[in-house]
Structure formats: structure tokens, C-alpha cells
Design a protein around this motif. Structure first.
Motif, mmCIF file in Angstrom:
data_model
loop_
_atom_site.group_PDB
_atom_site.id
_atom_site.type_symbol
_atom_site.label_atom_id
_atom_site.label_comp_id
_atom_site.label_asym_id
_atom_site.label_seq_id
_atom_site.Cartn_x
_atom_site.Cartn_y
_atom_site.Cartn_z
ATOM 1 N N SER A 111 -16.717 5.371 -1.416
ATOM 2 C CA SER A 111 -16.728 5.746 -0.142
ATOM 3 C C SER A 111 -17.944 6.603 0.475
ATOM 4 O O SER A 111 -18.079 6.745 1.592
ATOM 5 C CB SER A 111 -15.698 7.015 -0.206
ATOM 6 N N ILE A 112 -18.988 7.008 -0.573
ATOM 7 C CA ILE A 112 -20.306 7.586 -0.488
ATOM 8 C C ILE A 112 -21.064 6.881 0.786
ATOM 9 O O ILE A 112 -21.798 7.530 1.528
ATOM 10 C CB ILE A 112 -20.913 7.782 -1.347
ATOM 11 N N PHE A 113 -21.079 5.444 0.651
ATOM 12 C CA PHE A 113 -21.775 4.818 1.593
ATOM 13 C C PHE A 113 -21.406 4.561 3.047
ATOM 14 O O PHE A 113 -21.886 3.913 3.801
ATOM 15 C CB PHE A 113 -21.920 3.563 1.121
ATOM 16 N N TRP A 266 -9.577 16.095 -0.111
ATOM 17 C CA TRP A 266 -8.950 14.941 -0.732
ATOM 18 C C TRP A 266 -8.429 14.261 0.712
ATOM 19 O O TRP A 266 -8.400 12.901 0.627
ATOM 20 C CB TRP A 266 -7.889 15.059 -1.815
ATOM 21 N N ALA A 267 -8.150 14.904 1.790
ATOM 22 C CA ALA A 267 -7.704 14.312 2.815
ATOM 23 C C ALA A 267 -8.763 13.703 3.715
ATOM 24 O O ALA A 267 -8.502 12.241 3.985
ATOM 25 C CB ALA A 267 -7.183 15.224 3.918
ATOM 26 N N GLU A 268 -9.976 14.202 3.484
ATOM 27 C CA GLU A 268 -11.320 13.308 3.936
ATOM 28 C C GLU A 268 -11.529 12.087 3.151
ATOM 29 O O GLU A 268 -11.958 11.065 3.676
ATOM 30 C CB GLU A 268 -12.268 14.384 4.068
ATOM 31 N N PHE A 269 -11.418 12.358 1.681
ATOM 32 C CA PHE A 269 -11.583 11.276 0.829
ATOM 33 C C PHE A 269 -10.537 9.937 1.352
ATOM 34 O O PHE A 269 -11.054 9.094 1.231
ATOM 35 C CB PHE A 269 -11.240 11.728 -0.491
ATOM 36 N N ARG A 270 -9.586 10.469 1.307
ATOM 37 C CA ARG A 270 -8.358 9.302 1.597
ATOM 38 C C ARG A 270 -8.694 8.685 3.003
ATOM 39 O O ARG A 270 -8.590 7.320 3.264
ATOM 40 C CB ARG A 270 -6.893 9.668 1.693
ATOM 41 N N VAL A 272 -11.638 8.258 4.582
ATOM 42 C CA VAL A 272 -12.894 7.509 4.323
ATOM 43 C C VAL A 272 -12.536 5.991 3.690
ATOM 44 O O VAL A 272 -13.062 5.094 3.954
ATOM 45 C CB VAL A 272 -14.046 8.338 3.805
ATOM 46 N N VAL A 273 -11.996 6.271 2.549
ATOM 47 C CA VAL A 273 -11.639 5.031 1.808
ATOM 48 C C VAL A 273 -10.606 4.063 2.490
ATOM 49 O O VAL A 273 -10.661 2.818 2.483
ATOM 50 C CB VAL A 273 -10.806 5.538 0.315
ATOM 51 N N GLY A 274 -9.888 4.925 3.177
ATOM 52 C CA GLY A 274 -8.881 4.007 4.159
ATOM 53 C C GLY A 274 -9.572 3.235 5.459
ATOM 54 O O GLY A 274 -8.982 2.598 6.173
ATOM 55 N N GLY A 275 -10.697 3.423 5.584
ATOM 56 C CA GLY A 275 -11.557 2.729 6.670
ATOM 57 C C GLY A 275 -11.940 3.580 7.746
ATOM 58 O O GLY A 275 -12.468 3.269 8.831
ATOM 59 N N ASP A 276 -11.720 4.829 7.968
ATOM 60 C CA ASP A 276 -12.006 5.867 9.121
ATOM 61 C C ASP A 276 -13.064 6.902 8.594
ATOM 62 O O ASP A 276 -12.993 8.058 8.966
ATOM 63 C CB ASP A 276 -10.620 6.728 9.366
ATOM 64 N N GLY A 277 -14.072 6.461 7.953
ATOM 65 C CA GLY A 277 -15.058 7.263 7.723
ATOM 66 C C GLY A 277 -16.275 7.147 8.815
ATOM 67 O O GLY A 277 -16.011 6.147 9.576
ATOM 68 N N PRO A 278 -17.174 8.032 8.864
ATOM 69 C CA PRO A 278 -18.334 8.004 9.930
ATOM 70 C C PRO A 278 -18.979 6.501 10.222
ATOM 71 O O PRO A 278 -19.203 6.159 11.370
ATOM 72 C CB PRO A 278 -19.429 8.883 9.506
#
Length: 313
Positions: A111-113, A266-270, A272-278
Motif C-alpha cells: 500500500s505504501i506505493f 486502519w480505515a485508510e489502510f483498507r 488504499v489496499v482496496g484501490g482507493d489510494g491517492p
């Protein structure tokens, strides 16, 4: 009653019990093979996608020396991806299938990337924190139970350690610079600290694969153990740099002999992992475009290999 010495444990279970290496020709449970392919593929994808945040800064680096350092690092990451894809192939995985799974979203990467690199200070913080977290995660994998993966990790960890020192050296240089440079470093630390903690995965109580991976000795430590180790390692390094880690709850706990730290979002983590990161869509789009642009190279290489094989025959 049979004598246990006359009926010793054999096969996969014996290899794991003796803390030995499982090799490609050894029998192994289908679930063990599938778990390794998933983990190694995610690791390989992370190395390849991870080239992008820093690759953006190669042409924008402030000096020829910094360009050369960054170019060498990004090249190393590409090599790490190739080592890992090769390790996955020893398990019967097909590299083209893994690449398609990445580009279609069927397989994940770290998720970091999915966070942007906004300033050149981000290059240093990625080296210090992101590669530092990777080292905490990956050094135990040098003792993972699958031989090809463990051997690949030895070289990868040596290079990641060098990358971490490169990042730290860049930050030390900037912190000795102007006030605006120091502010740039602190801003980058503020943005990358929490995503770096998320790199270790969900908390142990929400990690469905950890228990089995620990039993098979694929993993040697839980997510939370590694996260704690990373925090304890990073605090004195931050003090030496002269930056503040953005966690008001971060403090030394003398009773535990460890640092206490705040709760991760953890809501942000999930999300971003789910495809909705920046940068989720951007990262995959760049990877897909590179794959399509390189099709002619793969076709030429395949034609050359076929021609060479024909001559040898």
C-alpha cells in the motif's frame, strides 16, 4: 506400540520440523505452494511498482551525483522484482500470468506505493522509512522455509540496507541545509510515517494468513512484532536527524522496554489496499503502459531465442 525411532517423520512435515529448506522438487501441500506464490508475487509487484515514486525524481534530482544514486537504486528495485518473479516460477507460477494479475488488480502490492512523492525530500524519507520498514520485514525472510525465496532475499536485503543508508544520508545533508530544506524534510516525514507503519499489514487479530505462514515457517514474526521493531529502530534515528515523528502518543515505556505509539488509521489502510489510494490508478496505468510499450522487446527476445534454439538443434 511402534518405536518412534523406527518410523521417523518424513517429507514436507519433517523438513519444516527440522527447520530445513523446502526446495522446488520437494513435495509440498497445495496450500503452502499457493501461499508462497501469493506472497512472493505481491513482493515482486511491490518492487516493480515501487520504482515509480522515486523514478519520477531521476530527471529532477538537484545534482549529477544525486541522479546517479537514484538511478542505481531504481535499477536495483527492478532487479529485486526479477529475482522474486524467478523464485515464483520455481513454484510453477507463470510470469506473464503474474504480470496480468497485477495489471488487472487481481493481485496486490504494498500500500505504501500508492502515496505521491511530492518533493525531493520524499526520496530520502522513502529510503529511510520505507526501505527501513522493508528491511524489518525482509531480513527474517532470509530464513524462510522455501529455499529459492530465502536465497533471493539475501542479496535483496543487502541492497535494501544500502538504500536505507542512502536515504538517511540524503536527509542528514538536507537537515544541515537551509530552513526551507529542513521544513521540506519534516513535511515528508509527516506524510510518510503512518503509511510506513501500515506496510507491515493489518494487526495480528485481522491477519488471516499469519498463523499458517508462521506454522510453515514462511514468516518468522507477526505483523505487530515487526511493526514494533520498526518503531523502536526509527525513534533514535529520528532524534539523530532532528525530526519529529508525527505521533503525539509516541513515548518510551520503561516497563515494556519498548515504545508505545498511537493507533493506525486502519480505515485508510483498507481503503488504499482496496484501490482507493491517492495514486492507485496512476501506478497501475503506468505499469500497464510500460508493459504495452515493451511488447516489441519481448517479441524480439522470443524470436531470437527461438532462432538460437533452432541453430543449436
Amino acid at each position: 506400540m511402534s518405536d518412534p525411532m523406527s518410523d521417523p517423520m518424513t517429507g514436507f512435515d519433517a523438513i519444516i520440523a527440522r527447520d530445513q529448506r523446502v526446495e522446488p522438487r520437494d513435495e509440498m501441500p497445495d496450500a503452502y505452494r499457493a501461499t508462497l506464490i501469493r506472497q512472493i508475487a505481491q513482493h515482486a509487484h511491490s518492487e516493480i511498482i515501487g520504482m515509480q515514486p522515486e523514478g519520477y525524481w531521476i530527471t529532477r534530482a538537484p545534482s549529477l551525483r544525486r541522479k546517479a544514486i537514484l538511478l542505481a537504486k531504481v535499477q536495483d528495485e527492478a532487479g529485486h522484482g526479477l529475482y522474486l518473479y524467478a523464485a515464483a516460477e520455481t513454484l510453477g507460477a507463470d510470469r506473464d500470468d503474474l504480470t496480468d494479475a497485477l495489471m488487472s488488480g487481481r493481485q496486490k502490492y504494498s500500500s505504501i506505493f500508492n502515496y505521491p512523492s511530492l518533493t525531493f525530500a520524499d526520496v530520502g524519507v522513502i529510503g529511510w522509512l520505507v526501505d527501513g520498514a522493508a528491511i524489518c520485514n525482509q531480513v527474517p525472510l532470509c530464513r524462510t522455509s522455501y529455499g529459492p525465496y530465502a536465497r533471493a532475499m539475501i542479496r535483496i536485503c543487502k541492497e535494501e540496507s544500502f538504500h536505507q543508508r542512502q536515504g538517511y544520508e540524503l536527509l542528514m545533508t538536507m537537515m544541515r541545509g537551509t530552513g526551507s530544506q529542513r521544513e521540506m524534510v519534516q513535511d515528508a516525514v509527516d506524510r510518510w510515517w503512518w503509511p510506513a507503519l501500515m506496510m507491515f499489514g493489518p494487526p495480528d487479530g485481522e491477519s488471516p494468513n499469519s498463523a499458517r505462514s508462521m506454522a510453515w515457517k514462511i514468516k518468522r514474526h507477526t505483523n505487530d512484532e515487526l511493526r514494533q521493531r520498526f518503531v523502536d529502530m526509527s525513534v533514535p534515528q529520528a532524534d539523530a536527524l532532528g525530526v519529529a515523528l508525527p505521533d503525539p502518543e509516541l513515548r518510551w515505556n520503561a516497563e515494556r522496554g519498548r515504545h508505545d505509539f498511537g493507533e493506525i488509521d486502519w480505515a485508510e489502510f483498507r481503503r488504499v489496499v482496496g484501490g482507493d489510494g491517492p495514486c492507485n490508478a496512476e501506478r497501475v496505468a503506468v505499469r500497464r503502459a510500460a508493459h504495452e510499450d515493451g511488447a516489441w522487446v519481448r517479441e524480439a527476445a522470443a524470436a531470437h531465442a527461438a532462432k538460437s534454439a533452432g541453430r543449436a538443434a
